[in-house]
Scaffold this active site. Structure first.
Site, PDB file in Angstrom:
ATOM      1  N   LYS A   1       0.828  -1.215   0.000  1.00  0.00           N
ATOM      2  CA  LYS A   1       0.000   0.000   0.000  1.00  0.00           C
ATOM      3  C   LYS A   1       0.859   1.260   0.000  1.00  0.00           C
ATOM      4  CE  LYS A   1      -2.943   0.733   3.543  1.00  0.00           C
ATOM      5  NZ  LYS A   1      -3.238   2.070   4.097  1.00  0.00           N
ATOM      6  N   SER A   2       1.879   1.291   0.854  1.00  0.00           N
ATOM      7  CA  SER A   2       2.739   2.481   0.954  1.00  0.00           C
ATOM      8  C   SER A   2       3.435   2.781  -0.378  1.00  0.00           C
ATOM      9  CB  SER A   2       3.811   2.279   2.033  1.00  0.00           C
ATOM     10  OG  SER A   2       3.229   2.098   3.294  1.00  0.00           O
TER      11      SER A   2
ATOM     12  N   GLY B   1      -4.833   8.034   5.361  1.00  0.00           N
ATOM     13  CA  GLY B   1      -3.934   8.961   6.048  1.00  0.00           C
ATOM     14  C   GLY B   1      -2.670   9.227   5.241  1.00  0.00           C
TER      15      GLY B   1
ATOM     16  N   ARG C   1      -8.315  12.209  12.842  1.00  0.00           N
ATOM     17  CA  ARG C   1      -6.888  11.907  12.939  1.00  0.00           C
ATOM     18  C   ARG C   1      -6.046  13.181  12.941  1.00  0.00           C
ATOM     19  NH1 ARG C   1      -5.670   6.870   9.037  1.00  0.00           N
ATOM     20  NH2 ARG C   1      -3.713   6.916  10.186  1.00  0.00           N
TER      21      ARG C   1
ATOM     22  N   SER D   1       7.891   8.723  12.051  1.00  0.00           N
ATOM     23  CA  SER D   1       6.718   8.585  11.184  1.00  0.00           C
ATOM     24  C   SER D   1       7.114   8.841   9.739  1.00  0.00           C
ATOM     25  CB  SER D   1       5.623   9.576  11.599  1.00  0.00           C
ATOM     26  OG  SER D   1       4.674   9.740  10.566  1.00  0.00           O
TER      27      SER D   1
ATOM     28  N   ASP E   1       2.058  -1.328  12.118  1.00  0.00           N
ATOM     29  CA  ASP E   1       0.787  -1.753  11.528  1.00  0.00           C
ATOM     30  C   ASP E   1       0.487  -3.227  11.779  1.00  0.00           C
ATOM     31  OD1 ASP E   1       0.101   0.737  10.534  1.00  0.00           O
ATOM     32  OD2 ASP E   1       1.127   0.424   8.637  1.00  0.00           O
TER      33      ASP E   1
ATOM     34  N   LYS F   1      -4.284   5.730  14.949  1.00  0.00           N
ATOM     35  CA  LYS F   1      -4.493   5.038  13.674  1.00  0.00           C
ATOM     36  C   LYS F   1      -5.977   5.142  13.307  1.00  0.00           C
ATOM     37  CE  LYS F   1      -0.287   3.583  12.811  1.00  0.00           C
ATOM     38  NZ  LYS F   1       0.406   3.866  11.538  1.00  0.00           N
TER      39      LYS F   1
END
Length: 428
Positions: free
Chosen positions: A19-20, A91, A119, A164, A312, A339
């Site tokens: 996904k990233s 996000g 968030r 992050s 995650d 999250k």
């Protein structure tokens, strides 16, 4: 959705694209000059939100399942969107895109779903404002919807209070458009997909242990991207393969980026029968096949530097810990509270419904093993894809069937999750 215990899991599956990396391939392809071709893109809801946002800024993107072609004309070709940039539940989309929008000479408004509205965004908007960005929103830019008026940016040295990749990436993408050099320093190194992909697109970075610097004004050149399978998605099948008796699962072409493989380290420390077969392909992102078999597991303590490398995966690690001998302690993971849900509270409450003995702590949880999970309950993802998948895996080992509510949330990152689970258990 009703799910019940399985007797064994055997076979081979191809984990959907990371996904990233999928998000970044679209973003960087949109900023680059030339045609970027992406293979094994994740066509989940989150990544489709990224495609939609860049189409609204005038980028021509063709998508056919897991094949995506982005026709980029450089960062200066992005145009003012005529409507709201809707990030859905993503996000990653909103935080990275804020770094891009901060330096563009136009106005944009960004929002998402109910989860995104809760968030925290100030962790990204604050450093961007230090660079000269003009961003406003609810609570002074803490919550969506956010408005961005493009501005001239200046490079900064930013020390992030948390590790992050989203914060780091947003600041680096703004730094790409800023005057001078921008440096981001973290308490621990977060995942480095942005750095790897920027390099693949021809951008020069300088890195040390916990810092990365970028000089403004560099241009991106189109590149072809292969997206490995998502290790965060693979983690669910690694866990279930270790827990269910008489099981052996082969996971093909899974990403093995060392900033993401904390779950592999944990599995090994717990005594899992796990084999790694790296691919010889020297692409920007390392990947390979993983083979997991039924294992006798022991409890571990998880904290410190490893947390950013498995943040995650903590929901599925918590379930795995219920099947390990001893008490597993997870700490230094307060980031779980911000999250898609407060994952500390949600993991604890949902596993308790299944009969698990588990306690929340201020920055993690304690899980007592080895336990028999009774099931016979109704549980919910609470709209969080990783909670939904964790509960789907839990159903494989509960004595009684369980009813899982809000399974649609899983489409965000793994639309074929239950299809793959049924395939391995020989269910249609």
């Amino acid at each position: 959705m009703k799910r019940e215990k399985v007797q064994a899991l055997n076979g081979e599956i191809h984990i959907p694209g990371d996904k990233s990396i999928s998000h970044r391939s679209v973003m960087f392809g949109a900023l680059a000059k030339g045609t970027t071709t992406v293979k094994n893109f994740l066509p989940g809801a989150d990544c489709l939100s990224t495609i939609d946002c860049f189409r609204k800024m005038g980028v021509r993107i063709e998508q056919n399942g897991s094949d995506v072609v982005i026709h980029g004309n450089g960062i200066d070709s992005l145009s003012e969107p005529e409507s709201l940039l809707d990030v859905g539940n993503s996000g990653t989309t909103i935080r990275l895109m804020l770094g891009i929008l901060a330096g563009r000479p136009f106005y944009s408004a960004v929002a998402g779903d109910e989860s995104i509205a809760k968030r925290p965004m100030k962790r990204v908007t604050e450093p961007l404002k230090q660079m000269g960005a003009k961003i406003d929103g609810r609570a002074g830019g803490e919550f969506t919807p956010l408005s961005v008026s493009g501005a001239s940016l200046k490079g900064i040295d930013y020390v992030s209070p948390v590790a992050s990749a989203q914060i780091k990436s947003a600041v680096l993408l703004a730094g790409l458009q800023a005057e001078g050099t921008t440096t981001v320093t973290e308490p621990h190194k977060s995942r480095d997909h942005t750095e790897r992909m920027l390099s693949a697109f021809g951008v020069k970075l300088s890195e040390d242990q916990t810092s990365v610097s970028i000089t403004g004004g560099q241009k991106l050149t189109a590149a072809d991207i292969f997206v490995p399978g998502d290790i965060s998605s693979a983690a669910f099948f690694l866990a279930v393969g270790a827990m269910v008796p008489n099981s052996k699962i082969i996971l093909k072409n899974v990403g093995l980026n060392p900033t993401r493989t904390g779950v592999i380290d944990v599995l090994k420390n717990m005594g899992a029968k796990l084999e790694i077969k790296p691919s010889a392909d020297s692409s920007a992102e390392p990947y390979g096949d993983l083979v997991i078999e039924t294992s006798s597991l022991k409890a571990v303590e998880i904290g410190g530097d490893i947390i950013p490398r498995l943040i995650d995966e903590i929901p599925i690690i918590a379930l795995l810990a219920t099947q390990a001998e001893g008490t597993t302690v997870i700490k230094d993971a307060a980031e779980l509270k911000v999250k898609e849900t407060n994952r500390i509270d949600t993991v604890v409450s949902e596993l308790r419904k299944l009969g698990a003995e588990i306690e929340p702590t201020a920055d993690g949880m304690k899980v007592y093993g080895k336990q028999t999970l009774k099931g016979g309950a109704t549980v919910s993802s609470h709209g969080d894809h990783r909670i939904g998948m964790m509960l789907g895996i839990a159903s494989c080992i509960t004595e009684e069937p369980i009813e899982i509510e809000q399974t649609d949330a899983i489409h965000v990152s793994y639309p074929t999750f239950f299809k793959h689970l049924n395939k391995l258990s020989n269910k249609s």
